[in-house]
Design a protein around this motif. Structure first.
Motif, PDB file in Angstrom:
ATOM      1  N   VAL A   1       0.846  -1.200   0.000  1.00  0.00           N
ATOM      2  CA  VAL A   1       0.000   0.000   0.000  1.00  0.00           C
ATOM      3  C   VAL A   1       0.885   1.255   0.000  1.00  0.00           C
ATOM      4  O   VAL A   1       0.633   2.215  -0.729  1.00  0.00           O
ATOM      5  CB  VAL A   1      -0.941   0.008   1.224  1.00  0.00           C
ATOM      6  N   ILE A   2       1.936   1.218   0.815  1.00  0.00           N
ATOM      7  CA  ILE A   2       2.875   2.343   0.892  1.00  0.00           C
ATOM      8  C   ILE A   2       3.601   2.528  -0.432  1.00  0.00           C
ATOM      9  O   ILE A   2       3.684   3.635  -0.973  1.00  0.00           O
ATOM     10  CB  ILE A   2       3.880   2.105   2.035  1.00  0.00           C
ATOM     11  N   ASP A   3       4.131   1.414  -0.970  1.00  0.00           N
ATOM     12  CA  ASP A   3       4.889   1.487  -2.217  1.00  0.00           C
ATOM     13  C   ASP A   3       4.016   1.961  -3.378  1.00  0.00           C
ATOM     14  O   ASP A   3       4.475   2.739  -4.232  1.00  0.00           O
ATOM     15  CB  ASP A   3       5.479   0.114  -2.553  1.00  0.00           C
ATOM     16  N   LYS A   4       2.782   1.504  -3.423  1.00  0.00           N
ATOM     17  CA  LYS A   4       1.878   1.895  -4.503  1.00  0.00           C
ATOM     18  C   LYS A   4       1.616   3.399  -4.477  1.00  0.00           C
ATOM     19  O   LYS A   4       1.590   4.063  -5.525  1.00  0.00           O
ATOM     20  CB  LYS A   4       0.557   1.129  -4.379  1.00  0.00           C
ATOM     21  N   ALA A   5       1.435   3.960  -3.268  1.00  0.00           N
ATOM     22  CA  ALA A   5       1.181   5.393  -3.142  1.00  0.00           C
ATOM     23  C   ALA A   5       2.390   6.208  -3.586  1.00  0.00           C
ATOM     24  O   ALA A   5       2.254   7.238  -4.261  1.00  0.00           O
ATOM     25  CB  ALA A   5       0.814   5.732  -1.702  1.00  0.00           C
ATOM     26  N   ILE A   6       3.587   5.746  -3.220  1.00  0.00           N
ATOM     27  CA  ILE A   6       4.809   6.454  -3.612  1.00  0.00           C
ATOM     28  C   ILE A   6       5.038   6.348  -5.125  1.00  0.00           C
ATOM     29  O   ILE A   6       5.399   7.327  -5.784  1.00  0.00           O
ATOM     30  CB  ILE A   6       6.019   5.902  -2.833  1.00  0.00           C
ATOM     31  N   ASP A   7       4.822   5.159  -5.675  1.00  0.00           N
ATOM     32  CA  ASP A   7       4.977   4.969  -7.120  1.00  0.00           C
ATOM     33  C   ASP A   7       4.005   5.867  -7.890  1.00  0.00           C
ATOM     34  O   ASP A   7       4.370   6.465  -8.912  1.00  0.00           O
ATOM     35  CB  ASP A   7       4.733   3.508  -7.503  1.00  0.00           C
ATOM     36  N   LYS A   8       2.797   5.966  -7.385  1.00  0.00           N
ATOM     37  CA  LYS A   8       1.788   6.813  -8.028  1.00  0.00           C
ATOM     38  C   LYS A   8       2.216   8.277  -7.991  1.00  0.00           C
ATOM     39  O   LYS A   8       2.027   9.020  -8.965  1.00  0.00           O
ATOM     40  CB  LYS A   8       0.445   6.628  -7.316  1.00  0.00           C
ATOM     41  N   ALA A   9       2.814   8.689  -6.882  1.00  0.00           N
ATOM     42  CA  ALA A   9       3.245  10.088  -6.734  1.00  0.00           C
ATOM     43  C   ALA A   9       4.421  10.419  -7.642  1.00  0.00           C
ATOM     44  O   ALA A   9       4.626  11.586  -8.000  1.00  0.00           O
ATOM     45  CB  ALA A   9       3.617  10.372  -5.285  1.00  0.00           C
ATOM     46  N   SER A  10       5.195   9.416  -8.029  1.00  0.00           N
ATOM     47  CA  SER A  10       6.360   9.665  -8.873  1.00  0.00           C
ATOM     48  C   SER A  10       5.990   9.887 -10.333  1.00  0.00           C
ATOM     49  O   SER A  10       6.810  10.365 -11.124  1.00  0.00           O
ATOM     50  CB  SER A  10       7.348   8.494  -8.768  1.00  0.00           C
ATOM     51  N   GLY A  11       4.752   9.573 -10.700  1.00  0.00           N
ATOM     52  CA  GLY A  11       4.314   9.763 -12.073  1.00  0.00           C
ATOM     53  C   GLY A  11       3.812  11.171 -12.321  1.00  0.00           C
ATOM     54  O   GLY A  11       3.606  11.959 -11.404  1.00  0.00           O
ATOM     55  N   ALA A  12       3.607  11.480 -13.593  1.00  0.00           N
ATOM     56  CA  ALA A  12       3.084  12.802 -13.963  1.00  0.00           C
ATOM     57  C   ALA A  12       1.577  12.845 -13.762  1.00  0.00           C
ATOM     58  O   ALA A  12       0.897  11.833 -13.815  1.00  0.00           O
ATOM     59  CB  ALA A  12       3.438  13.101 -15.418  1.00  0.00           C
ATOM     60  N   GLY A  13       1.075  14.050 -13.548  1.00  0.00           N
ATOM     61  CA  GLY A  13      -0.377  14.210 -13.383  1.00  0.00           C
ATOM     62  C   GLY A  13      -0.852  13.664 -12.061  1.00  0.00           C
ATOM     63  O   GLY A  13      -0.172  13.761 -11.042  1.00  0.00           O
ATOM     64  N   GLY A  14      -2.014  13.028 -12.068  1.00  0.00           N
ATOM     65  CA  GLY A  14      -2.579  12.479 -10.843  1.00  0.00           C
ATOM     66  C   GLY A  14      -3.472  13.472 -10.120  1.00  0.00           C
ATOM     67  O   GLY A  14      -3.690  14.591 -10.580  1.00  0.00           O
TER      68      GLY A  14
END
Length: 241
Positions: free
Chosen positions: A63-76
């Motif tokens: 859950v933690i890793d998924k949130a960080i990976d999502k934040a590293s992408g553009a947009g969101g």
């Protein structure tokens, strides 16, 4: 301050459904902090602190890793912080911190929690002046004087250190949070920190008693916890059951 910090906290995550909500709240908070301050915990102290707290609350690593990976992408998503204050059941004081991508939805949901429990939402500053924004650390121990001495030797501004029922609780201005964490790691590694967070600590308490007020208080907290945008709830209720 008269009582162990743990007594002030509402219990959460008792069922699988509640655990899912807790994971979701942590995921959103981690995403927002990583998005705004960077995805490297070593360079983003707020992110590192939140990850540590999530792990203590048994949030799965994925859950933690998924949130960080999502934040590293553009947009969101673009989340903003929102804080609401007011008087809950029994006239207790309440502060509610939220993360939202739709402020109109959030204020509507929070206001409904107040309305349906005979409570009253207020404006910014209504009750927050009756709370102290503090760093709080709690752990099992029996010598609060040694802890205080070690922290003072590290040139840390400590508000209070209390010992109650085998639990030592340290209170300090929220700006001292990371200095205290470092001091414990360097000079008092034998202590296992059970609580380490920045929170709102009430200056006084309001007794919430009587069947109707207690029932409304429980309903109020449950409704707030069910709101997807609500991250943290602080109150000064001393509930008498």
């Amino acid at each position: 301050m008269g009582r162990a910090f743990q007594n002030r906290k509402e219990s959460m995550a008792k069922t699988a459904g509640q655990k899912t909500k807790v994971y979701s709240k942590y995921g959103k908070a981690i995403y927002a902090i990583a998005k705004s301050g960077g995805t490297d915990p070593d360079g983003n102290l707020a992110l590192r602190s939140l990850i540590d707290k999530a792990k203590k609350d048994q949030v799965p690593t994925h859950v933690i890793d998924k949130a960080i990976d999502k934040a590293s992408g553009a947009g969101g998503e673009d989340y903003a912080e929102a804080r609401y204050e007011g008087f809950g059941p029994g006239n207790c004081m309440v502060i509610i911190d939220c993360l939202t991508d739709n402020g109109n939805r959030t204020i509507k949901d929070v206001r409904q929690c107040f309305t349906k429990t005979n409570s009253k939402i207020g404006s910014t500053g209504t009750v927050s002046h009756m709370f102290d924004h503090q760093a709080v650390f709690a752990f099992k121990g029996d010598d609060d004087e040694v802890v205080l001495e070690n922290l003072m030797m590290a040139d840390i501004d400590v508000t209070d250190v209390e010992l109650e029922d085998g639990i030592v609780t340290v209170y300090a201005p929220h700006t001292e949070f990371f200095k205290i964490k470092t001091a414990f790691a360097d000079t008092m590694p034998e202590y296992d920190l059970e609580v380490e967070e920045i929170t709102w600590v009430p200056q006084t308490y309001t007794e919430v008693a009587g069947e109707e007020d207690v029932a409304n208080f429980d309903k109020f907290i449950a409704m707030l916890e069910d709101c997807d945008d609500v991250q943290n709830i602080y109150h000064n209720a001393d509930v008498v059951r």
